[in-house]
Design an enzyme around this catalytic site. Structure first.
Site, PDB file in Angstrom:
ATOM      1  CG  LEU A 152      -1.652   1.281   1.585  1.00 47.89           C
ATOM      2  CD1 LEU A 152      -2.601   1.675   0.453  1.00 47.89           C
ATOM      3  CD2 LEU A 152      -2.414   1.107   2.894  1.00 47.89           C
ATOM      4  CB  SER A 153       1.399   3.964  -2.441  1.00 50.23           C
ATOM      5  OG  SER A 153       1.785   3.192  -3.547  1.00 50.23           O
TER       6      SER A 153
END
Length: 216
Positions: free
Chosen positions: A62-63
């Site tokens: 997840l960025s």
């Protein structure tokens, strides 16, 4: 069961994003509204509002909040009204959720079926009804729904994907991190004009590689 309240952490994240240069009011409102903690495992929730990426399984991440906001802001900065956006790489579903609060329709493609199933459930729980899903190789995009006002890619291909460029509307923007993992990657913005594609280069980034094919 006790549920921790992350409202304060979300507000602090938004203020940090302002300080990092994110200025689009729609993007900031979406980042403040969508509960990021719903998109990671319970064990990672204490870190979910830190400015870092988090693992979500299958070697994917997840960025960090800044990158999510930055890519969303860049796709919305097109010269045309941005109503329909294609996302390549659903992952946890968080980026699609943010987009859903910024545009009329989100089309998200994911090669890992398990990710897509989980993201759908998370979106339903949050009442996000303007997202459509496709399980397929992301390099192929979603040609039957093209053209798109914006295309956002959440993994890094080694070179610009021509098939995705072809699905972009005139005036629209393709946001994609380009480069090999472990080497220099740049957040690249491709704008389609009547006659050509124009490239601009922004932040240095680090994304997992964009892979072909499908898996369950």
């Amino acid at each position: 069961m006790f549920r921790r309240d992350y409202t304060w952490a979300r507000a602090a994240m938004v203020e940090r994003l302002r300080g990092q240069g994110i200025s689009n009011a729609t993007v900031l409102a979406a980042m403040n509204e969508i509960a990021r903690e719903e998109f990671v495992d319970e064990a990672l929730r204490m870190r979910v509002y830190e400015d870092c990426s988090l693992p979500i399984g299958h070697g994917q991440t997840l960025s960090q909040p800044y990158i999510v906001a930055r890519m969303t802001e860049l796709v919305l900065a097109a010269s045309i009204p941005v109503k329909r956006v294609l996302e390549i790489g659903t992952g946890s579903g968080y980026q699609a959720a943010i987009l859903s609060r910024c545009v009329s329709s989100v089309f998200t493609v994911e090669r890992i079926g398990a990710f897509l199933d989980t993201a759908k459930q998370r979106h339903r729980t949050l009442g996000l009804g303007n997202i459509r899903y496709m399980h397929r190789d992301g390099f192929k995009g979603w040609p039957s729904q093209a053209p798109f006002d914006g295309i956002l890619v959440t993994a890094a291909p080694p070179t610009l994907p021509d098939e995705l460029k072809a699905q972009l509307a005139v005036g629209g923007r393709l946001i994609v991190p380009v480069g090999q993992q472990g080497e220099a990657q740049r957040l690249t913005v491709i704008t389609r004009t009547e006659k050509e594609f124009r490239s601009q280069y922004f932040d240095a980034v680090s994304f997992v590689p964009m892979l072909p094919g499908e898996m369950s």
